[in-house]
Design an enzyme around this catalytic site. Structure first.
Site, PDB file in Angstrom:
ATOM      1  N   ASP A  46      65.004 -52.520 -80.243  1.00  0.00           N
ATOM      2  CA  ASP A  46      65.094 -52.162 -78.943  1.00  0.00           C
ATOM      3  C   ASP A  46      63.262 -52.517 -78.496  1.00  0.00           C
ATOM      4  O   ASP A  46      61.921 -51.161 -79.461  1.00  0.00           O
ATOM      5  CB  ASP A  46      65.022 -51.124 -79.053  1.00  0.00           C
ATOM      6  CG  ASP A  46      64.788 -49.952 -77.407  1.00  0.00           C
ATOM      7  OD1 ASP A  46      66.344 -49.596 -76.802  1.00  0.00           O
ATOM      8  OD2 ASP A  46      64.081 -50.434 -76.587  1.00  0.00           O
ATOM      9  N   ILE A  47      63.153 -52.692 -77.792  1.00  0.00           N
ATOM     10  CA  ILE A  47      61.174 -53.563 -76.551  1.00  0.00           C
ATOM     11  C   ILE A  47      60.513 -51.938 -77.093  1.00  0.00           C
ATOM     12  O   ILE A  47      59.594 -51.859 -76.964  1.00  0.00           O
ATOM     13  CB  ILE A  47      61.957 -54.185 -76.270  1.00  0.00           C
ATOM     14  CG1 ILE A  47      59.829 -55.261 -75.639  1.00  0.00           C
ATOM     15  CG2 ILE A  47      61.881 -53.872 -74.299  1.00  0.00           C
ATOM     16  CD1 ILE A  47      60.445 -56.083 -76.801  1.00  0.00           C
ATOM     17  N   ASN A 102      76.053 -46.128 -74.420  1.00  0.00           N
ATOM     18  CA  ASN A 102      76.121 -45.745 -72.716  1.00  0.00           C
ATOM     19  C   ASN A 102      76.805 -46.289 -71.664  1.00  0.00           C
ATOM     20  O   ASN A 102      76.574 -47.822 -72.369  1.00  0.00           O
ATOM     21  CB  ASN A 102      75.151 -45.493 -72.281  1.00  0.00           C
ATOM     22  CG  ASN A 102      73.498 -44.342 -73.302  1.00  0.00           C
ATOM     23  OD1 ASN A 102      73.895 -43.779 -73.259  1.00  0.00           O
ATOM     24  ND2 ASN A 102      72.396 -45.237 -72.898  1.00  0.00           N
ATOM     25  N   GLN A 109      73.497 -46.225 -68.685  1.00  0.00           N
ATOM     26  CA  GLN A 109      73.088 -47.358 -68.748  1.00  0.00           C
ATOM     27  C   GLN A 109      72.613 -48.285 -67.961  1.00  0.00           C
ATOM     28  O   GLN A 109      72.949 -48.259 -67.016  1.00  0.00           O
ATOM     29  CB  GLN A 109      74.477 -48.529 -68.706  1.00  0.00           C
ATOM     30  CG  GLN A 109      74.935 -49.853 -69.729  1.00  0.00           C
ATOM     31  CD  GLN A 109      76.334 -50.072 -69.698  1.00  0.00           C
ATOM     32  OE1 GLN A 109      77.434 -49.777 -68.979  1.00  0.00           O
ATOM     33  NE2 GLN A 109      75.698 -51.096 -70.101  1.00  0.00           N
ATOM     34  N   HIS A 115      76.506 -52.119 -76.230  1.00  0.00           N
ATOM     35  CA  HIS A 115      75.538 -52.111 -77.513  1.00  0.00           C
ATOM     36  C   HIS A 115      75.783 -50.633 -77.791  1.00  0.00           C
ATOM     37  O   HIS A 115      75.704 -49.643 -77.192  1.00  0.00           O
ATOM     38  CB  HIS A 115      74.249 -52.212 -76.563  1.00  0.00           C
ATOM     39  CG  HIS A 115      73.608 -51.991 -75.402  1.00  0.00           C
ATOM     40  ND1 HIS A 115      73.726 -51.438 -75.004  1.00  0.00           N
ATOM     41  CD2 HIS A 115      72.686 -50.501 -75.475  1.00  0.00           C
ATOM     42  CE1 HIS A 115      72.952 -51.600 -73.160  1.00  0.00           C
ATOM     43  NE2 HIS A 115      72.264 -50.058 -74.353  1.00  0.00           N
ATOM     44  N   HIS A 117      72.934 -47.863 -79.855  1.00  0.00           N
ATOM     45  CA  HIS A 117      71.385 -47.495 -80.487  1.00  0.00           C
ATOM     46  C   HIS A 117      72.335 -47.335 -81.664  1.00  0.00           C
ATOM     47  O   HIS A 117      72.173 -46.315 -82.248  1.00  0.00           O
ATOM     48  CB  HIS A 117      71.200 -46.989 -79.545  1.00  0.00           C
ATOM     49  CG  HIS A 117      70.756 -47.400 -77.852  1.00  0.00           C
ATOM     50  ND1 HIS A 117      69.454 -47.257 -77.155  1.00  0.00           N
ATOM     51  CD2 HIS A 117      71.301 -47.655 -76.331  1.00  0.00           C
ATOM     52  CE1 HIS A 117      69.529 -47.589 -76.087  1.00  0.00           C
ATOM     53  NE2 HIS A 117      70.693 -47.643 -75.541  1.00  0.00           N
TER      54      HIS A 117
HETATM   55  P1  AMP Z   1      70.807 -48.496 -72.396  1.00  0.00           P
HETATM   56  O1  AMP Z   1      70.353 -47.639 -71.289  1.00  0.00           O
HETATM   57  O2  AMP Z   1      71.627 -48.157 -73.625  1.00  0.00           O
HETATM   58  O3  AMP Z   1      71.690 -50.095 -71.217  1.00  0.00           O
HETATM   59  O4  AMP Z   1      69.982 -49.208 -73.252  1.00  0.00           O
HETATM   60  C1  AMP Z   1      68.518 -50.122 -72.425  1.00  0.00           C
HETATM   61  C2  AMP Z   1      68.446 -50.792 -74.119  1.00  0.00           C
HETATM   62  O5  AMP Z   1      67.859 -52.094 -73.491  1.00  0.00           O
HETATM   63  C3  AMP Z   1      66.529 -49.716 -73.965  1.00  0.00           C
HETATM   64  O6  AMP Z   1      66.836 -49.224 -74.623  1.00  0.00           O
HETATM   65  C4  AMP Z   1      65.410 -50.786 -73.252  1.00  0.00           C
HETATM   66  O7  AMP Z   1      64.332 -50.355 -74.171  1.00  0.00           O
HETATM   67  C5  AMP Z   1      65.949 -51.775 -74.626  1.00  0.00           C
HETATM   68  N1  AMP Z   1      65.863 -53.455 -74.088  1.00  0.00           N
HETATM   69  C6  AMP Z   1      66.178 -53.464 -72.599  1.00  0.00           C
HETATM   70  N2  AMP Z   1      65.328 -54.479 -72.544  1.00  0.00           N
HETATM   71  C7  AMP Z   1      64.764 -55.535 -73.618  1.00  0.00           C
HETATM   72  C8  AMP Z   1      65.026 -56.580 -74.416  1.00  0.00           C
HETATM   73  N3  AMP Z   1      64.038 -57.382 -74.181  1.00  0.00           N
HETATM   74  N4  AMP Z   1      64.085 -57.074 -75.882  1.00  0.00           N
HETATM   75  C9  AMP Z   1      65.091 -55.581 -76.871  1.00  0.00           C
HETATM   76  N5  AMP Z   1      65.216 -53.719 -76.234  1.00  0.00           N
HETATM   77  C10 AMP Z   1      65.806 -54.135 -74.990  1.00  0.00           C
END
Ligand code: AMP
Ligand code: ZN
Length: 155
Positions: A46-47, A102, A109, A115, A117
């Site tokens: 996760d970034i 989520n 989400q 995905h 986590h």
């Molecule tokens: P969610 O709230 O469950 O949709 O989580 C989405 C997650 O994706 C968040 O924790 C972000 O930090 C992560 N995210 C968004 N863009 C990227 C990316 N390009 N590379 C890695 N993680 C990402």
């Protein structure tokens, strides 16, 4: 699971797969710190991690929520997430981990591609609010390498 209900999940991040951030990672249009992949799944850091080693495990096939997956796909995703969790926890010497998954805007989400986590936690995090961390490119590369090595050593 798939289409077994008339209920809908509202998601402001909905959109066609060609604009999906995680589909871009799957097909290499966007760089990421990949720790694992097989024919049907990819896992990358996760970034914006809650902790060092925070990893996202995704099916490669685009679907917005768990309701877009059949039971075999859901089983496969969690099998991979469980395996990745062992490598993450071992790699960063964590004391436990969280799965967070989520579905929909109401559930926070943000990326509308299924995905899981995998968030490693330390004893000192117990009961504490975990904020997002900012890790350098070097730290992210090193962390991904540690997790890949731990995965390679899993029996
Ligand atoms: P969610 O709230 O469950 O949709 O989580 C989405 C997650 O994706 C968040 O924790 C972000 O930090 C992560 N995210 C968004 N863009 C990227 C990316 N390009 N590379 C890695 N993680 C990402
Ligand atoms: Zn997608």
């Amino acid at each position: 699971m798939k289409s077994s209900t008339n209920a809908t999940i509202r998601n402001s991040a909905s959109g066609p797969p060609q604009y999906c951030v995680f589909c871009k990672i799957v097909d290499g249009r966007l760089p990421s710190y990949v720790v694992y992949q097989d024919e049907s799944h990819i896992a990358f850091l996760d970034i914006n991690p809650f902790s060092k080693g925070h990893t996202l495990v995704c099916p490669k096939r685009h679907g917005e929520t768990m309701w877009d997956m059949d039971e075999a796909e859901i089983g496969g995703l969690f099998r991979v997430a469980a395996k990745v969790s062992r490598a993450v926890v071992t790699g960063v010497h964590a004391d436990g981990f969280r799965f967070i998954q989520n579905n929909g805007e109401a559930a926070n989400q943000v990326v509308a591609h299924v995905h899981v986590h995998v968030i490693p936690v330390m004893f000192e995090d117990k009961g504490r609010f975990m904020g997002r961390k900012s890790l350098s490119n070097e730290e992210m590369m090193e962390t991904a390498q540690i997790i890949r090595a731990a995965l390679a050593n899993l029996v």
